[in-house]
Design a protein around this motif. Structure first.
Motif, PDB file in Angstrom:
ATOM      1  N   PRO A   1      45.421 -27.410  -4.703  1.00  0.00           N
ATOM      2  CA  PRO A   1      44.858 -28.226  -5.783  1.00  0.00           C
ATOM      3  C   PRO A   1      44.974 -27.482  -7.121  1.00  0.00           C
ATOM      4  O   PRO A   1      44.704 -26.279  -7.187  1.00  0.00           O
ATOM      5  CB  PRO A   1      43.392 -28.401  -5.380  1.00  0.00           C
TER       6      PRO A   1
ATOM      7  N   THR B   1      43.141 -27.447  -9.599  1.00  0.00           N
ATOM      8  CA  THR B   1      41.867 -26.879 -10.049  1.00  0.00           C
ATOM      9  C   THR B   1      41.515 -25.566  -9.353  1.00  0.00           C
ATOM     10  O   THR B   1      40.635 -24.850  -9.802  1.00  0.00           O
ATOM     11  CB  THR B   1      40.717 -27.874  -9.817  1.00  0.00           C
TER      12      THR B   1
ATOM     13  N   SER C   1      42.616 -36.079  -7.596  1.00  0.00           N
ATOM     14  CA  SER C   1      43.009 -34.680  -7.560  1.00  0.00           C
ATOM     15  C   SER C   1      44.533 -34.545  -7.507  1.00  0.00           C
ATOM     16  O   SER C   1      45.211 -35.374  -6.904  1.00  0.00           O
ATOM     17  CB  SER C   1      42.380 -34.021  -6.331  1.00  0.00           C
TER      18      SER C   1
ATOM     19  N   ASP D   1      46.821 -35.959  -4.643  1.00  0.00           N
ATOM     20  CA  ASP D   1      46.292 -35.592  -3.330  1.00  0.00           C
ATOM     21  C   ASP D   1      46.211 -36.830  -2.452  1.00  0.00           C
ATOM     22  O   ASP D   1      45.777 -37.887  -2.907  1.00  0.00           O
ATOM     23  CB  ASP D   1      44.907 -34.958  -3.505  1.00  0.00           C
TER      24      ASP D   1
END
Length: 147
Positions: free
Chosen positions: A49, A51, A88, A82
Protein backbone atom coordinates in the motif's frame (compact mmCIF):
# COMPACT_ATOMS: atom_id res chain seq x y z
CA UNK A 1 33.54 19.41 23.08
CA UNK A 2 34.72 19.42 19.50
CA UNK A 3 32.21 18.61 16.74
CA UNK A 4 34.14 15.43 15.83
CA UNK A 5 33.56 14.14 19.37
CA UNK A 6 29.76 14.40 19.30
CA UNK A 7 27.62 11.32 18.78
CA UNK A 8 25.38 12.96 16.20
CA UNK A 9 28.31 14.20 14.11
CA UNK A 10 29.76 10.70 13.87
CA UNK A 11 26.42 9.10 13.00
CA UNK A 12 25.76 11.78 10.37
CA UNK A 13 29.25 11.45 8.87
CA UNK A 14 28.94 7.66 8.66
CA UNK A 15 25.45 7.87 7.14
CA UNK A 16 26.58 10.42 4.53
CA UNK A 17 29.45 8.11 3.58
CA UNK A 18 27.08 5.16 3.23
CA UNK A 19 24.61 7.27 1.23
CA UNK A 20 27.38 8.41 -1.15
CA UNK A 21 28.51 4.81 -1.62
CA UNK A 22 24.95 3.59 -2.29
CA UNK A 23 24.28 6.48 -4.68
CA UNK A 24 27.45 5.70 -6.63
CA UNK A 25 26.30 2.09 -6.97
CA UNK A 26 22.75 3.11 -7.89
CA UNK A 27 23.99 5.45 -10.64
CA UNK A 28 25.38 2.40 -12.45
CA UNK A 29 21.74 1.28 -12.84
CA UNK A 30 20.22 4.70 -13.62
CA UNK A 31 18.75 4.92 -10.13
CA UNK A 32 19.32 6.59 -6.76
CA UNK A 33 19.77 5.27 -3.27
CA UNK A 34 16.27 6.51 -2.42
CA UNK A 35 14.80 4.56 -5.31
CA UNK A 36 16.65 1.47 -4.14
CA UNK A 37 15.23 1.82 -0.63
CA UNK A 38 11.72 2.22 -2.01
CA UNK A 39 12.16 -0.89 -4.17
CA UNK A 40 13.42 -2.84 -1.15
CA UNK A 41 10.29 -1.84 0.79
CA UNK A 42 7.81 -3.03 -1.85
CA UNK A 43 6.58 -6.61 -1.65
CA UNK A 44 7.68 -8.23 -4.92
CA UNK A 45 4.54 -10.34 -5.30
CA UNK A 46 1.63 -8.44 -3.73
CA UNK A 47 2.91 -4.89 -3.89
CA UNK A 48 2.65 -2.59 -0.92
CA UNK A 49 0.00 0.00 0.00
CA UNK A 50 1.29 3.45 -0.93
CA UNK A 51 0.52 4.69 2.59
CA UNK A 52 2.83 2.08 4.15
CA UNK A 53 5.99 2.89 2.17
CA UNK A 54 6.82 6.28 3.72
CA UNK A 55 6.68 5.03 7.34
CA UNK A 56 8.80 2.00 6.42
CA UNK A 57 11.47 4.40 5.17
CA UNK A 58 11.05 6.98 7.93
CA UNK A 59 9.71 9.60 5.51
CA UNK A 60 6.75 11.91 5.40
CA UNK A 61 4.19 10.78 2.80
CA UNK A 62 4.50 13.98 0.75
CA UNK A 63 8.28 13.51 0.53
CA UNK A 64 7.69 10.21 -1.20
CA UNK A 65 5.27 11.52 -3.84
CA UNK A 66 7.88 12.97 -6.23
CA UNK A 67 10.07 9.90 -5.85
CA UNK A 68 7.19 7.54 -6.73
CA UNK A 69 6.31 9.70 -9.74
CA UNK A 70 9.91 9.53 -10.94
CA UNK A 71 9.96 5.77 -10.44
CA UNK A 72 6.74 5.44 -12.44
CA UNK A 73 8.29 7.48 -15.25
CA UNK A 74 11.29 5.13 -15.23
CA UNK A 75 8.81 2.21 -15.36
CA UNK A 76 10.07 0.67 -12.13
CA UNK A 77 6.67 0.70 -10.44
CA UNK A 78 3.00 1.10 -11.24
CA UNK A 79 -0.04 1.91 -9.16
CA UNK A 80 -3.12 -0.23 -8.88
CA UNK A 81 -6.31 0.09 -6.86
CA UNK A 82 -6.40 -2.35 -3.97
CA UNK A 83 -8.69 -5.31 -4.74
CA UNK A 84 -10.22 -5.23 -1.26
CA UNK A 85 -10.36 -1.48 -0.69
CA UNK A 86 -10.80 0.61 -3.84
CA UNK A 87 -9.87 3.77 -1.89
CA UNK A 88 -6.40 2.37 -1.30
CA UNK A 89 -3.62 2.25 -3.90
CA UNK A 90 -0.97 -0.44 -4.04
CA UNK A 91 2.47 0.14 -5.48
CA UNK A 92 3.67 -2.80 -7.53
CA UNK A 93 6.99 -3.54 -9.17
CA UNK A 94 7.41 -3.86 -12.92
CA UNK A 95 9.79 -6.46 -14.34
CA UNK A 96 12.47 -3.73 -14.48
CA UNK A 97 11.63 -2.72 -10.90
CA UNK A 98 12.10 -6.29 -9.70
CA UNK A 99 15.49 -6.48 -11.42
CA UNK A 100 16.64 -3.21 -9.86
CA UNK A 101 15.33 -4.35 -6.48
CA UNK A 102 17.64 -7.38 -6.73
CA UNK A 103 20.58 -5.09 -7.57
CA UNK A 104 19.75 -2.91 -4.54
CA UNK A 105 19.40 -5.99 -2.33
CA UNK A 106 22.74 -7.37 -3.53
CA UNK A 107 24.43 -4.01 -2.87
CA UNK A 108 23.09 -3.81 0.69
CA UNK A 109 23.98 -7.44 1.43
CA UNK A 110 27.49 -7.04 0.01
CA UNK A 111 28.14 -3.92 2.11
CA UNK A 112 26.93 -5.71 5.24
CA UNK A 113 29.04 -8.74 4.38
CA UNK A 114 32.20 -6.61 4.07
CA UNK A 115 31.44 -4.76 7.32
CA UNK A 116 30.93 -8.08 9.13
CA UNK A 117 34.22 -9.41 7.72
CA UNK A 118 36.08 -6.36 9.02
CA UNK A 119 34.37 -5.88 12.40
CA UNK A 120 33.99 -8.63 15.01
CA UNK A 121 30.43 -9.75 15.78
CA UNK A 122 30.83 -8.69 19.43
CA UNK A 123 31.53 -5.08 18.36
CA UNK A 124 28.62 -5.10 15.90
CA UNK A 125 26.33 -6.29 18.72
CA UNK A 126 27.53 -3.42 20.94
CA UNK A 127 27.02 -0.99 18.03
CA UNK A 128 23.40 -2.15 17.60
CA UNK A 129 22.84 -1.95 21.35
CA UNK A 130 24.15 1.65 21.39
CA UNK A 131 21.94 2.63 18.44
CA UNK A 132 18.86 1.12 20.12
CA UNK A 133 19.66 3.12 23.26
CA UNK A 134 20.14 6.33 21.23
CA UNK A 135 16.78 5.75 19.52
CA UNK A 136 15.19 5.19 22.93
CA UNK A 137 16.64 8.49 24.17
CA UNK A 138 15.30 10.26 21.08
CA UNK A 139 11.86 8.69 21.51
CA UNK A 140 11.68 9.79 25.14
CA UNK A 141 13.06 13.29 24.49
CA UNK A 142 15.20 13.02 27.61
CA UNK A 143 18.00 15.01 26.01
CA UNK A 144 16.05 18.27 26.41
CA UNK A 145 16.84 20.42 29.41
CA UNK A 146 13.78 21.42 31.45
CA UNK A 147 12.91 25.08 31.04
Amino acid sequence: MRREETVDHNIKTAWHGIARMYNQQALKYDATMSMGFVLLNINSEEGTPATKIAPLMGLEARSLTRLLKSMEEKELIYRQADKNDKRSVRILLTKEGKQKKEKARDTVLRFNEVVRQEIPESKINVFFEVLRKINSIIDRNIYEKPE
